[in-house]
Design a protein around this motif. Sequence first.
Motif, PDB file in Angstrom:
ATOM      1  N   GLY A 159       0.803  -1.208   0.000  1.00 39.22           N
ATOM      2  CA  GLY A 159       0.000   0.000   0.000  1.00 39.22           C
ATOM      3  C   GLY A 159       0.842   1.266   0.000  1.00 39.22           C
ATOM      4  O   GLY A 159       2.066   1.235  -0.086  1.00 39.22           O
ATOM      5  N   MET A 160       0.138   2.395   0.096  1.00 40.66           N
ATOM      6  CA  MET A 160       0.753   3.732   0.141  1.00 40.66           C
ATOM      7  C   MET A 160       1.602   4.012  -1.096  1.00 40.66           C
ATOM      8  O   MET A 160       2.591   4.742  -1.042  1.00 40.66           O
ATOM      9  N   MET A 161       1.197   3.460  -2.233  1.00 36.63           N
ATOM     10  CA  MET A 161       1.988   3.626  -3.448  1.00 36.63           C
ATOM     11  C   MET A 161       2.078   5.088  -3.871  1.00 36.63           C
ATOM     12  O   MET A 161       3.140   5.561  -4.301  1.00 36.63           O
ATOM     13  N   GLY A 162       0.958   5.799  -3.778  1.00 38.02           N
ATOM     14  CA  GLY A 162       0.946   7.185  -4.231  1.00 38.02           C
ATOM     15  C   GLY A 162       1.857   8.070  -3.416  1.00 38.02           C
ATOM     16  O   GLY A 162       2.650   8.849  -3.969  1.00 38.02           O
ATOM     17  N   SER A 163       1.769   7.969  -2.096  1.00 45.90           N
ATOM     18  CA  SER A 163       2.619   8.808  -1.247  1.00 45.90           C
ATOM     19  C   SER A 163       4.066   8.347  -1.296  1.00 45.90           C
ATOM     20  O   SER A 163       4.994   9.161  -1.212  1.00 45.90           O
ATOM     21  N   GLU A 164       4.301   7.042  -1.458  1.00 51.84           N
ATOM     22  CA  GLU A 164       5.677   6.558  -1.585  1.00 51.84           C
ATOM     23  C   GLU A 164       6.332   7.078  -2.864  1.00 51.84           C
ATOM     24  O   GLU A 164       7.497   7.497  -2.852  1.00 51.84           O
ATOM     25  N   ALA A 165       5.598   7.052  -3.970  1.00 54.87           N
ATOM     26  CA  ALA A 165       6.145   7.572  -5.222  1.00 54.87           C
ATOM     27  C   ALA A 165       6.373   9.075  -5.116  1.00 54.87           C
ATOM     28  O   ALA A 165       7.382   9.603  -5.601  1.00 54.87           O
ATOM     29  N   PHE A 166       5.435   9.775  -4.473  1.00 58.68           N
ATOM     30  CA  PHE A 166       5.565  11.222  -4.293  1.00 58.68           C
ATOM     31  C   PHE A 166       6.803  11.556  -3.473  1.00 58.68           C
ATOM     32  O   PHE A 166       7.539  12.496  -3.787  1.00 58.68           O
ATOM     33  N   ALA A 167       7.048  10.776  -2.424  1.00 58.06           N
ATOM     34  CA  ALA A 167       8.158  11.044  -1.512  1.00 58.06           C
ATOM     35  C   ALA A 167       9.479  10.460  -1.998  1.00 58.06           C
ATOM     36  O   ALA A 167      10.521  10.680  -1.366  1.00 58.06           O
ATOM     37  N   GLY A 168       9.465   9.705  -3.093  1.00 56.58           N
ATOM     38  CA  GLY A 168      10.683   9.101  -3.600  1.00 56.58           C
ATOM     39  C   GLY A 168      11.100   7.849  -2.860  1.00 56.58           C
ATOM     40  O   GLY A 168      12.212   7.353  -3.044  1.00 56.58           O
ATOM     41  N   VAL A 169      10.187   7.298  -2.048  1.00 54.93           N
ATOM     42  CA  VAL A 169      10.486   6.064  -1.322  1.00 54.93           C
ATOM     43  C   VAL A 169      10.474   4.870  -2.264  1.00 54.93           C
ATOM     44  O   VAL A 169      11.233   3.913  -2.095  1.00 54.93           O
ATOM     45  N   ARG A 170       9.618   4.918  -3.272  1.00 53.74           N
ATOM     46  CA  ARG A 170       9.516   3.844  -4.276  1.00 53.74           C
ATOM     47  C   ARG A 170       9.458   4.497  -5.651  1.00 53.74           C
ATOM     48  O   ARG A 170       8.756   5.493  -5.841  1.00 53.74           O
ATOM     49  N   SER A 171      10.169   3.953  -6.600  1.00 53.65           N
ATOM     50  CA  SER A 171      10.192   4.543  -7.935  1.00 53.65           C
ATOM     51  C   SER A 171       8.856   4.325  -8.634  1.00 53.65           C
ATOM     52  O   SER A 171       8.142   3.336  -8.384  1.00 53.65           O
ATOM     53  N   LEU A 172       8.527   5.245  -9.507  1.00 61.02           N
ATOM     54  CA  LEU A 172       7.296   5.111 -10.275  1.00 61.02           C
ATOM     55  C   LEU A 172       7.347   3.856 -11.137  1.00 61.02           C
ATOM     56  O   LEU A 172       6.324   3.180 -11.317  1.00 61.02           O
ATOM     57  N   GLU A 173       8.505   3.520 -11.646  1.00 64.83           N
ATOM     58  CA  GLU A 173       8.637   2.313 -12.467  1.00 64.83           C
ATOM     59  C   GLU A 173       8.302   1.062 -11.654  1.00 64.83           C
ATOM     60  O   GLU A 173       7.622   0.150 -12.151  1.00 64.83           O
ATOM     61  N   ALA A 174       8.790   1.013 -10.415  1.00 64.84           N
ATOM     62  CA  ALA A 174       8.492  -0.138  -9.551  1.00 64.84           C
ATOM     63  C   ALA A 174       7.006  -0.206  -9.223  1.00 64.84           C
ATOM     64  O   ALA A 174       6.417  -1.292  -9.182  1.00 64.84           O
ATOM     65  N   VAL A 175       6.395   0.943  -8.997  1.00 67.20           N
ATOM     66  CA  VAL A 175       4.954   0.987  -8.715  1.00 67.20           C
ATOM     67  C   VAL A 175       4.165   0.485  -9.917  1.00 67.20           C
ATOM     68  O   VAL A 175       3.254  -0.347  -9.798  1.00 67.20           O
ATOM     69  N   ARG A 176       4.493   0.967 -11.097  1.00 71.44           N
ATOM     70  CA  ARG A 176       3.734   0.607 -12.302  1.00 71.44           C
ATOM     71  C   ARG A 176       3.879  -0.876 -12.649  1.00 71.44           C
ATOM     72  O   ARG A 176       3.005  -1.452 -13.309  1.00 71.44           O
ATOM     73  N   ALA A 177       4.928  -1.512 -12.197  1.00 72.24           N
ATOM     74  CA  ALA A 177       5.164  -2.917 -12.535  1.00 72.24           C
ATOM     75  C   ALA A 177       4.328  -3.885 -11.715  1.00 72.24           C
ATOM     76  O   ALA A 177       4.183  -5.056 -12.092  1.00 72.24           O
ATOM     77  N   VAL A 178       3.756  -3.443 -10.599  1.00 72.33           N
ATOM     78  CA  VAL A 178       2.997  -4.330  -9.711  1.00 72.33           C
ATOM     79  C   VAL A 178       1.705  -4.777 -10.393  1.00 72.33           C
ATOM     80  O   VAL A 178       1.054  -4.003 -11.104  1.00 72.33           O
ATOM     81  N   ARG A 179       1.314  -6.034 -10.148  1.00 75.32           N
ATOM     82  CA  ARG A 179       0.072  -6.574 -10.701  1.00 75.32           C
ATOM     83  C   ARG A 179      -0.850  -7.038  -9.589  1.00 75.32           C
ATOM     84  O   ARG A 179      -0.393  -7.450  -8.522  1.00 75.32           O
ATOM     85  N   ASP A 180      -2.148  -6.984  -9.843  1.00 72.99           N
ATOM     86  CA  ASP A 180      -3.118  -7.477  -8.872  1.00 72.99           C
ATOM     87  C   ASP A 180      -3.343  -8.973  -9.069  1.00 72.99           C
ATOM     88  O   ASP A 180      -2.695  -9.619  -9.909  1.00 72.99           O
ATOM     89  N   ALA A 181      -4.262  -9.546  -8.306  1.00 74.86           N
ATOM     90  CA  ALA A 181      -4.492 -10.993  -8.348  1.00 74.86           C
ATOM     91  C   ALA A 181      -5.014 -11.462  -9.699  1.00 74.86           C
ATOM     92  O   ALA A 181      -4.885 -12.642 -10.044  1.00 74.86           O
ATOM     93  N   GLN A 182      -5.610 -10.562 -10.485  1.00 74.82           N
ATOM     94  CA  GLN A 182      -6.113 -10.921 -11.815  1.00 74.82           C
ATOM     95  C   GLN A 182      -5.093 -10.645 -12.909  1.00 74.82           C
ATOM     96  O   GLN A 182      -5.382 -10.805 -14.095  1.00 74.82           O
ATOM     97  N   GLY A 183      -3.895 -10.191 -12.520  1.00 77.79           N
ATOM     98  CA  GLY A 183      -2.851  -9.943 -13.491  1.00 77.79           C
ATOM     99  C   GLY A 183      -2.844  -8.550 -14.078  1.00 77.79           C
ATOM    100  O   GLY A 183      -2.024  -8.236 -14.954  1.00 77.79           O
ATOM    101  N   VAL A 184      -3.749  -7.679 -13.617  1.00 80.73           N
ATOM    102  CA  VAL A 184      -3.789  -6.300 -14.117  1.00 80.73           C
ATOM    103  C   VAL A 184      -2.657  -5.511 -13.475  1.00 80.73           C
ATOM    104  O   VAL A 184      -2.474  -5.543 -12.258  1.00 80.73           O
ATOM    105  N   SER A 185      -1.892  -4.798 -14.266  1.00 77.83           N
ATOM    106  CA  SER A 185      -0.775  -4.029 -13.741  1.00 77.83           C
ATOM    107  C   SER A 185      -1.227  -2.660 -13.271  1.00 77.83           C
ATOM    108  O   SER A 185      -2.227  -2.108 -13.758  1.00 77.83           O
ATOM    109  N   VAL A 186      -0.473  -2.105 -12.334  1.00 79.58           N
ATOM    110  CA  VAL A 186      -0.715  -0.723 -11.932  1.00 79.58           C
ATOM    111  C   VAL A 186      -0.568   0.194 -13.141  1.00 79.58           C
ATOM    112  O   VAL A 186      -1.321   1.163 -13.290  1.00 79.58           O
ATOM    113  N   ALA A 187       0.380  -0.103 -14.014  1.00 79.67           N
ATOM    114  CA  ALA A 187       0.583   0.716 -15.208  1.00 79.67           C
ATOM    115  C   ALA A 187      -0.699   0.823 -16.027  1.00 79.67           C
ATOM    116  O   ALA A 187      -1.121   1.927 -16.413  1.00 79.67           O
TER     117      ALA A 187
END
Length: 429
Positions: free
Chosen positions: A148-176
């Motif tokens: 969780g907290m992907m939006g604030s982590e990306a905003f704060a530079g804790v997690r890269s936007l590329e890493a966030v966009r690569a995540v997939r949900d249980a149905q295989g849909v990517s954040v991207a």
Amino acid sequence: MNADAATITHAQQGAWRIDATRLWDRLMALARIGATPGGGVDRQALSAEEIASWRTMIDWALQAGLEPSTDAAGNLFIALPGTDRDAPPVLAGSHLDSQPGGGRFDGVYGVVAALEVLTTLAQRGVRPPVDIVCVAWMNEEGSRFAPGMMGSEAFAGVRSLEAVRAVRDAQGVSVADALDALHAAFPALRRRTLGFPVKAYVEAHIEQGPLLEAQEHVIGVVTGIQGKKTFDIVIEGERGHAGTLAMVYRRDALEAFTRIAGALYAEIGGYDEAVKFTIGRLQVEPNAPSVVPERVTLRIDLRHPDNAVLSYLGERIGMLCDTFAAPCEAAVTPLVDAPSNGFDPALQQAIAQAAESIGELHMPILSAAGHDARHMAPLCPSAMIFIPCRDGVSHAEHEWAEPEHVAAGANVLLRVLLPYAGAGEGAAP
């Protein structure tokens, strides 16, 4: 009238209140987006339901003359324009997404309370020195996309936007893909730079615990957030026939899980009274009644207010898995590593004084749950305002906050933000 920032007197401030009826009605309107049969909410991050909630929030913002925008991480911003549009703005908000069987107040209260404050200021013609912005962070809950907290982590530079966009949900849909669909739904929405400077951040939220209600206090002055670590663990065994494979030859992943879980609950969960240890997700494969399980996947949530203890227990998780997995193998993958943090003392004092000014009892309180404010605290002076929730229940359909408490928390938020609107004497730094 046009209330120039420098002319807002303390007497005027004392008379100002948010519109409690409008605030409540808007909370209930958003609760209908993703409503569940049990009276709760299922509004997953970047879902059609969250897109609908964005549309509603943007409509309310435009009606009040406020300016909506977004960024590459799918955070929603609604600004009351200031006289210096280039200066770092003040942010207040939380999140709009929910747990699958969540409640009507978790997260969304902080967003709607911030919007209500901006609407109140706009209606009074206030033009602050800097923008004051309502924010709804993307995917705080982490129930569809982990962590969780992907939006604030990306905003704060804790997690890269590329890493966030690569995540997939249980149905295989990517954040991207989900993010692109969100932005496509609002093609005219102005795009902000990800991670712009911020002057201060304040987040209103239900407590998600029982302390305020037990002490009969309406306002919690949050001192900080306890640390959190999460892990994915995959136990690999070997599939076998339940009727023919002798016990002595089995590499049963579920049997290994029972040993590991017992050791984790005993040592980690029983370490001290402050620890919070949870195995919150479990998947068994092939999950067939006559097949020896070959794989077990679990998710661990570990929390503690003492960072040294949190680090020690986090290390012990991997050691215990190695010790008790045989003859299977266990792979431990760290997901979230968020140490305990404190909040700005001056903002804590401002919250306490604001509560006193409207006649509400307040108390200091440590947040046991994680919030987006955790990631804002290293960037700028940050703080949180808690209000009670009935029986301390949250992440459940029967989560509830009393209307008078909802209004009180928003009025405290209004008074904390008023100095940033240019109150003259006693103005914010």
